[in-house]
Design a protein around this motif. Structure first.
Motif, PDB file in Angstrom:
ATOM      1  N   GLN A 125      14.470  14.663  -4.346  1.00  0.00           N
ATOM      2  CA  GLN A 125      13.644  14.893  -3.164  1.00  0.00           C
ATOM      3  C   GLN A 125      12.168  14.716  -3.492  1.00  0.00           C
ATOM      4  N   ALA A 126      11.779  15.232  -4.676  1.00  0.00           N
ATOM      5  CA  ALA A 126      10.371  15.092  -5.076  1.00  0.00           C
ATOM      6  C   ALA A 126      10.013  13.628  -5.313  1.00  0.00           C
ATOM      7  N   LEU A 127      10.951  12.888  -5.933  1.00  0.00           N
ATOM      8  CA  LEU A 127      10.683  11.474  -6.200  1.00  0.00           C
ATOM      9  C   LEU A 127      10.651  10.654  -4.913  1.00  0.00           C
ATOM     10  N   ALA A 128      11.341  11.143  -3.870  1.00  0.00           N
ATOM     11  CA  ALA A 128      11.388  10.398  -2.612  1.00  0.00           C
ATOM     12  C   ALA A 128      10.121  10.587  -1.777  1.00  0.00           C
ATOM     13  N   ILE A 129       9.297  11.555  -2.136  1.00  0.00           N
ATOM     14  CA  ILE A 129       8.027  11.733  -1.406  1.00  0.00           C
ATOM     15  C   ILE A 129       7.012  10.729  -1.970  1.00  0.00           C
ATOM     16  N   PRO A 130       6.411   9.896  -1.112  1.00  0.00           N
ATOM     17  CA  PRO A 130       5.471   8.871  -1.604  1.00  0.00           C
ATOM     18  C   PRO A 130       4.113   9.471  -1.974  1.00  0.00           C
ATOM     19  N   SER A 131       4.171  10.290  -3.022  1.00  0.00           N
ATOM     20  CA  SER A 131       2.952  10.980  -3.455  1.00  0.00           C
ATOM     21  C   SER A 131       2.308  10.343  -4.684  1.00  0.00           C
ATOM     22  N   GLY A 132       3.010   9.363  -5.272  1.00  0.00           N
ATOM     23  CA  GLY A 132       2.459   8.732  -6.459  1.00  0.00           C
ATOM     24  C   GLY A 132       1.354   7.734  -6.129  1.00  0.00           C
ATOM     25  N   PHE A 133       0.604   7.384  -7.156  1.00  0.00           N
ATOM     26  CA  PHE A 133      -0.448   6.382  -6.995  1.00  0.00           C
ATOM     27  C   PHE A 133       0.220   5.011  -6.915  1.00  0.00           C
ATOM     28  N   PRO A 134      -0.124   4.181  -5.890  1.00  0.00           N
ATOM     29  CA  PRO A 134       0.623   2.932  -5.669  1.00  0.00           C
ATOM     30  C   PRO A 134       0.214   1.770  -6.572  1.00  0.00           C
ATOM     31  N   LEU A 135      -0.559   2.028  -7.597  1.00  0.00           N
ATOM     32  CA  LEU A 135      -1.014   0.965  -8.496  1.00  0.00           C
ATOM     33  C   LEU A 135      -0.965   1.451  -9.935  1.00  0.00           C
ATOM     34  N   THR A 136      -0.757   0.521 -10.852  1.00  0.00           N
ATOM     35  CA  THR A 136      -0.924   0.829 -12.265  1.00  0.00           C
ATOM     36  C   THR A 136      -2.382   0.589 -12.627  1.00  0.00           C
ATOM     37  N   GLY A 137      -2.872   1.353 -13.554  1.00  0.00           N
ATOM     38  CA  GLY A 137      -4.280   1.187 -13.937  1.00  0.00           C
ATOM     39  C   GLY A 137      -5.192   1.867 -12.926  1.00  0.00           C
ATOM     40  N   THR A 138      -6.441   1.468 -12.955  1.00  0.00           N
ATOM     41  CA  THR A 138      -7.448   2.054 -12.071  1.00  0.00           C
ATOM     42  C   THR A 138      -7.788   1.083 -10.947  1.00  0.00           C
ATOM     43  N   ALA A 139      -8.310   1.675  -9.880  1.00  0.00           N
ATOM     44  CA  ALA A 139      -8.696   0.849  -8.723  1.00  0.00           C
ATOM     45  C   ALA A 139      -9.699   1.627  -7.890  1.00  0.00           C
ATOM     46  N   ALA A 199       5.954   1.288  -6.304  1.00  0.00           N
ATOM     47  CA  ALA A 199       6.436   2.196  -5.264  1.00  0.00           C
ATOM     48  C   ALA A 199       5.919   3.602  -5.542  1.00  0.00           C
ATOM     49  N   ALA A 200       5.340   4.215  -4.518  1.00  0.00           N
ATOM     50  CA  ALA A 200       4.815   5.575  -4.659  1.00  0.00           C
ATOM     51  C   ALA A 200       5.929   6.616  -4.613  1.00  0.00           C
ATOM     52  N   GLY A 201       7.120   6.203  -4.204  1.00  0.00           N
ATOM     53  CA  GLY A 201       8.270   7.110  -4.158  1.00  0.00           C
ATOM     54  C   GLY A 201       9.545   6.290  -4.062  1.00  0.00           C
ATOM     55  N   SER A 202      10.677   6.896  -4.398  1.00  0.00           N
ATOM     56  CA  SER A 202      11.953   6.184  -4.336  1.00  0.00           C
ATOM     57  C   SER A 202      12.425   6.066  -2.891  1.00  0.00           C
ATOM     58  N   GLY A 203      13.272   5.053  -2.640  1.00  0.00           N
ATOM     59  CA  GLY A 203      13.779   4.851  -1.289  1.00  0.00           C
ATOM     60  C   GLY A 203      14.487   3.524  -1.143  1.00  0.00           C
ATOM     61  N   THR A 204      14.536   3.025   0.066  1.00  0.00           N
ATOM     62  CA  THR A 204      15.206   1.763   0.396  1.00  0.00           C
ATOM     63  C   THR A 204      14.194   0.819   1.045  1.00  0.00           C
ATOM     64  N   ILE A 205      14.211  -0.445   0.602  1.00  0.00           N
ATOM     65  CA  ILE A 205      13.315  -1.437   1.200  1.00  0.00           C
ATOM     66  C   ILE A 205      13.757  -1.673   2.639  1.00  0.00           C
ATOM     67  N   LEU A 206      12.894  -1.282   3.555  1.00  0.00           N
ATOM     68  CA  LEU A 206      13.234  -1.396   4.977  1.00  0.00           C
ATOM     69  C   LEU A 206      12.951  -2.802   5.503  1.00  0.00           C
ATOM     70  N   THR A 207      11.757  -3.316   5.213  1.00  0.00           N
ATOM     71  CA  THR A 207      11.383  -4.669   5.663  1.00  0.00           C
ATOM     72  C   THR A 207      10.523  -5.348   4.613  1.00  0.00           C
ATOM     73  N   VAL A 208      10.629  -6.668   4.574  1.00  0.00           N
ATOM     74  CA  VAL A 208       9.712  -7.524   3.795  1.00  0.00           C
ATOM     75  C   VAL A 208       9.276  -8.626   4.751  1.00  0.00           C
ATOM     76  N   THR A 209       8.037  -8.555   5.207  1.00  0.00           N
ATOM     77  CA  THR A 209       7.556  -9.495   6.235  1.00  0.00           C
ATOM     78  C   THR A 209       6.175 -10.010   5.871  1.00  0.00           C
TER      79      THR A 209
END
Length: 260
Positions: free
Chosen positions: A121-135, A178-188
């Protein structure tokens, strides 16, 4: 008396005399006279008494032997029951130990499953930083009726309208993840930033990654937190990052700050 007449034989009545000698000092004796019939009656009576005594002794002996057999049988039964009880006690102790071990194993498994579920459940929350490194990061809004994304400034932050979005500027060679685990809903494709990848986290959260690079994921596939979505190159250093909660856009920065 004629010559053919035989003389009659006279039956002599038998009489028996029994002497009873007293043990007194005077040595007196007593006689008991019994006729033949009384003597036979007395003999039969004595014989019956002796026979009764013998039968009683035989019956008593048989009864004693039977009781001894029953006693031995009962002793054998008691010994067998004692042995069975001891074996049952041992088996019961083993079963109790096995039940305790099984209960402990089940409880441990339930705890592990609970921990795994909580971690999932914790991993499924998109709370992570969406990039590696700094930005670098810029807050902006995306108005669906506009052809551009509006960056927020002190001058327009109260008047600008649109869905909240964070614009990251990353260094070449870093990755969008990915900021959290899940299923790819769309790629557009995305008219403003090139391409768009949407992840459904299954808990009311949806995260959106908008970048000009080529997506490395496909619709319907599972994705774990930290998996690469885009590789940042020279021409796609900008990432537009958005989050929906229960179909409403929220500020991604707030979720990252709280959980990330």
């Amino acid at each position: 008396m004629s010559k053919d007449t035989k003389p009659r034989k006279h039956r002599h009545k038998r009489h028996y005399t029994f002497m009873i000698i007293s043990g007194d000092s005077d040595g007196s004796t007593k006689r008991l006279h019994l006729n033949h019939f009384k003597t036979q009656l007395l003999a039969y009576l004595i014989f019956a008494i002796v026979l009764a005594i013998i039968c009683f002794i035989i019956y008593s002996a048989m009864t004693i032997n039977t009781l001894r057999g029953i006693q031995e049988q009962q002793k054998t039964t008691i010994d067998n029951l004692t042995t069975q009880n001891s074996e049952l006690s041992t088996d019961n102790a083993k079963l109790k130990t096995e039940v305790e071990q099984l209960s402990a194993a089940i409880n441990k498994r339930l705890e592990d499953e609970q921990i795994s579920a909580e971690e999932a459940q914790a991993l499924a929350i998109p709370s992570g930083f969406p990039l590696t490194g700094t930005a670098s990061m810029t807050n902006a809004v995306d108005d669906t009726n506009s052809t551009t994304i509006t960056e927020l400034t002190d001058e327009n932050k109260d008047t600008a309208t649109g869905n909240p979005i964070v614009i990251f500027t990353a260094a070449e060679g870093s990755n969008v993840i990915a900021a959290g685990s899940g299923t790819i809903l769309t790629v557009t494709t995305d008219a403003k930033l090139g391409n768009s990848v949407t992840i459904d986290h299954g808990n009311g959260y949806v995260s959106i990654y908008r970048n000009a690079g080529d997506p490395l994921v496909t619709e319907g596939s599972e994705i774990d937190k930290g998996d690469i979505i885009y590789v940042i190159g020279e021409k796609n250093t900008s990432l537009g990052y958005q989050i929906q909660q229960d179909e409403k856009y929220i500020d991604p920065e707030e979720l990252i700050e709280i959980n990330g």
